[in-house]
Design an enzyme around this catalytic site. Structure first.
Site, PDB file in Angstrom:
ATOM      1  N   HIS A 247       0.868  -1.018  -0.027  1.00 25.91           N
ATOM      2  CA  HIS A 247       0.020  -0.013   0.118  1.00 25.91           C
ATOM      3  C   HIS A 247       0.965   1.040  -0.058  1.00 25.91           C
ATOM      4  O   HIS A 247       1.965   1.198   0.859  1.00 25.91           O
ATOM      5  CB  HIS A 247      -1.019   0.054   1.058  1.00 25.91           C
TER       6      HIS A 247
ATOM      7  N   ASP B 198     -15.288   2.194   7.463  1.00 23.62           N
ATOM      8  CA  ASP B 198     -14.194   3.165   7.005  1.00 23.62           C
ATOM      9  C   ASP B 198     -14.674   3.925   5.761  1.00 23.62           C
ATOM     10  O   ASP B 198     -14.493   5.145   5.610  1.00 23.62           O
ATOM     11  CB  ASP B 198     -12.986   2.366   6.775  1.00 23.62           C
TER      12      ASP B 198
ATOM     13  N   ARG C  95     -14.816  12.215   6.619  1.00 21.88           N
ATOM     14  CA  ARG C  95     -13.354  12.960   6.564  1.00 21.88           C
ATOM     15  C   ARG C  95     -13.013  13.732   5.467  1.00 21.88           C
ATOM     16  O   ARG C  95     -12.523  14.884   5.637  1.00 21.88           O
ATOM     17  CB  ARG C  95     -12.358  12.025   7.004  1.00 21.88           C
TER      18      ARG C  95
ATOM     19  N   SER D 130      -7.666   3.604   8.908  1.00 17.72           N
ATOM     20  CA  SER D 130      -8.212   3.626   7.781  1.00 17.72           C
ATOM     21  C   SER D 130      -7.689   2.439   6.872  1.00 17.72           C
ATOM     22  O   SER D 130      -7.869   1.514   6.418  1.00 17.72           O
ATOM     23  CB  SER D 130      -8.481   4.837   7.275  1.00 17.72           C
TER      24      SER D 130
ATOM     25  N   LYS E  70      -8.411  -1.896   6.151  1.00 17.13           N
ATOM     26  CA  LYS E  70      -8.835  -2.481   4.924  1.00 17.13           C
ATOM     27  C   LYS E  70      -7.761  -3.592   4.528  1.00 17.13           C
ATOM     28  O   LYS E  70      -8.082  -4.464   3.978  1.00 17.13           O
ATOM     29  CB  LYS E  70      -8.590  -1.310   3.877  1.00 17.13           C
TER      30      LYS E  70
HETATM   31  N1  URA Z   1      -5.764   6.439   2.271  1.00 13.35           N
HETATM   32  C1  URA Z   1      -6.668   5.736   2.940  1.00 13.35           C
HETATM   33  O1  URA Z   1      -7.372   4.746   2.701  1.00 13.35           O
HETATM   34  N2  URA Z   1      -7.224   6.211   4.132  1.00 13.35           N
HETATM   35  C2  URA Z   1      -6.894   7.563   4.642  1.00 13.35           C
HETATM   36  O2  URA Z   1      -7.378   7.736   5.607  1.00 13.35           O
HETATM   37  C3  URA Z   1      -6.019   8.238   3.995  1.00 13.35           C
HETATM   38  C4  URA Z   1      -5.359   7.748   2.919  1.00 13.35           C
END
Ligand code: URA
Length: 435
Positions: A82, A161, A168, A183, A187
């Site tokens: 990621h 999320d 957000r 967040s 995932k």
């Molecule tokens: N990417 C995400 O998946 N979540 C965040 O809060 C910021 C970037």
């Protein structure tokens, strides 16, 4: 649990009782706490922070709001990467097939462009026919057959999320370290992985530009992974300049393909090899760093990684001819060379300015679900430290019309700073964190 009291406690800087915080989050997910109260809570959390215990409750609630993928049908380790997002960051497109060629399965779940950055899904969709919205069954099938699969987030993964993120995004509460960490990690934990590599960008083009804060984010995410049994490595990598030369979806896809062919910019190739070596070691711990690097270099040089890419594109419905005929990628009809007006040394190539330029050209979104133009963007042909004479080529703008060429030329000229100062140039990889 009284929602207003939870908000007040956080507003006043107290640590919330885990049971109370859980009740609050679960009630929100059931629709029993309205968005306006959650928005107030998120702002309080943004300003006052969340400690490790509170962050853990948030991760758990996000994770438990959906389901965890069962990818145990593949006979080997499952490692994803990621990136926190940057300009010109097309690493994933070359990395996933390369790592698959090293006998590590890569179930890659990616995003679309966010803010001033382009997203992996948009880059893949510059390949005619490429589908990123596979059903779970097809995703599993491609993963098993090709060794990697690249798709978007499904509705089953961490839906809490998804809702919090949307809130957000419009309440000025994105860039809080515990909120970002929870967040991203919720995932990734839902993907059923056996290892995770995090590429945390540092520099003016990153969402968290400052080195110390980026490191804190990396540390938190590694700790969350470790606490939940997911071996996680984080690299801190440079985003004070664009990665590679191409910025813009289709141009970046073409550059990633060049990298797979053993060509393309050196910084891109280096980061792909560093990350592939890390993922190989996350999958097969017996490899030394040197041996992993050697294997990654061999898979790139032998064409094994390129061959996986071709199989991936075919398996996901795309036109694999783009590998030998990059002109089949979506391209823009107008091009213009931008030249240096004066002589001097390049001190900075500002990534954010270029990222925003791509959006202005129509290659990014200003509203959710907006269609984008995959062909527009920039080839940036100078790097910090280059000495130029007047008339040297700074780069090439790709746009859909004359007006776009004007917008793009201005953005490219504005991004390339020249002067007397020291060039801004962080090391490509400035840190590595593990539990
Ligand atoms: N990417 C995400 O998946 N979540 C965040 O809060 C910021 C970037």
């Amino acid at each position: 649990m009284i929602p207003a009291s939870v908000i007040e406690e956080k507003r006043d800087g107290h640590t919330l009782d885990p049971g109370v915080l859980r009740e609050f989050l679960e009630a929100y997910f059931r629709g029993e706490v309205p968005d306006y109260q959650m928005s107030a809570f998120l702002m309080a959390a943004y300003l006052r922070g969340l400690d490790d215990g509170e962050t853990d409750v948030l991760v758990r609630c996000m994770l438990e709001s959906g389901s965890t993928l069962d990818l145990s049908h593949v006979p080997g380790p499952r490692v994803d990467k990621h990136s926190t997002g940057g300009v010109g960051d097309k690493v994933s497109l070359a990395l996933a097939p390369l790592v698959a060629a090293l006998d590590v399965f890569v179930p890659m779940i990616s995003g679309r462009g966010l803010g001033h950055t382009t997203g992996t899904l948009d880059k893949l969709e510059a390949i005619p026919g490429f589908q990123t919205d596979l059903s779970l069954a097809r995703f599993k099938d491609v993963l098993a057959k090709v060794g990697c699969a690249m798709v978007g987030q499904t509705a089953e993964i961490a839906p809490l999320d998804r809702r919090l993120y949307a809130l957000r995004d419009v309440t000025g509460t994105v860039s809080a370290i515990p909120l970002i960490a929870a967040s991203i990690m919720s995932k990734k934990l839902a993907e059923g992985l056996t290892g995770l590599l995090l590429d945390v960008k540092v520099g003016s083009g990153a969402f968290i530009p400052e080195g110390a804060r980026a490191e804190e984010l990396a540390r938190k995410m590694v700790a969350i992974g470790d606490a939940r049994g997911l071996p996680t490595v984080a690299l801190l990598t440079a985003m004070d300049r664009p990665l590679g030369r191409a910025v813009g979806n289709g141009l970046e896809t073409a550059e990633a393909i060049r990298c797979l062919r053993g060509d393309g910019p050196e910084d891109l190739r280096e980061l792909v090899l560093v990350e592939a070596s890390e993922m190989l070691r996350l999958g097969h711990a017996h490899f030394s760093a040197e041996a992993a690097r050697r294997r990654a270099e061999e898979a790139l040089a032998s064409g094994a990684a390129l061959e996986r890419f071709v199989r991936l594109v075919e398996a996901q419905g795309g036109d694999a001819e783009v590998v030998s005929h990059p002109e089949r990628l979506e391209t823009a009809s107008a091009r213009e060379e931008v030249l240096a007006e004066t002589a001097g040394r390049v001190t900075e190539v500002e990534p954010r300015r270029l990222g925003e330029g791509v959006i202005a050209l129509g290659g990014g979104r200003t509203m959710m679900h907006q269609p984008i133009d995959p062909g527009v963007g920039f080839e940036v042909l100078v790097r910090p430290g280059d000495e130029l004479t007047a008339g040297d080529l700074l780069g090439i703008v790709h746009a859909k019309d004359e007006a776009g060429l004007e917008i793009g030329s201005e953005a490219l000229r504005g991004a390339v700073r020249m002067g007397e100062g020291e060039p801004v140039r962080r090391p490509l990889v400035s840190g590595r964190l593990t539990a």
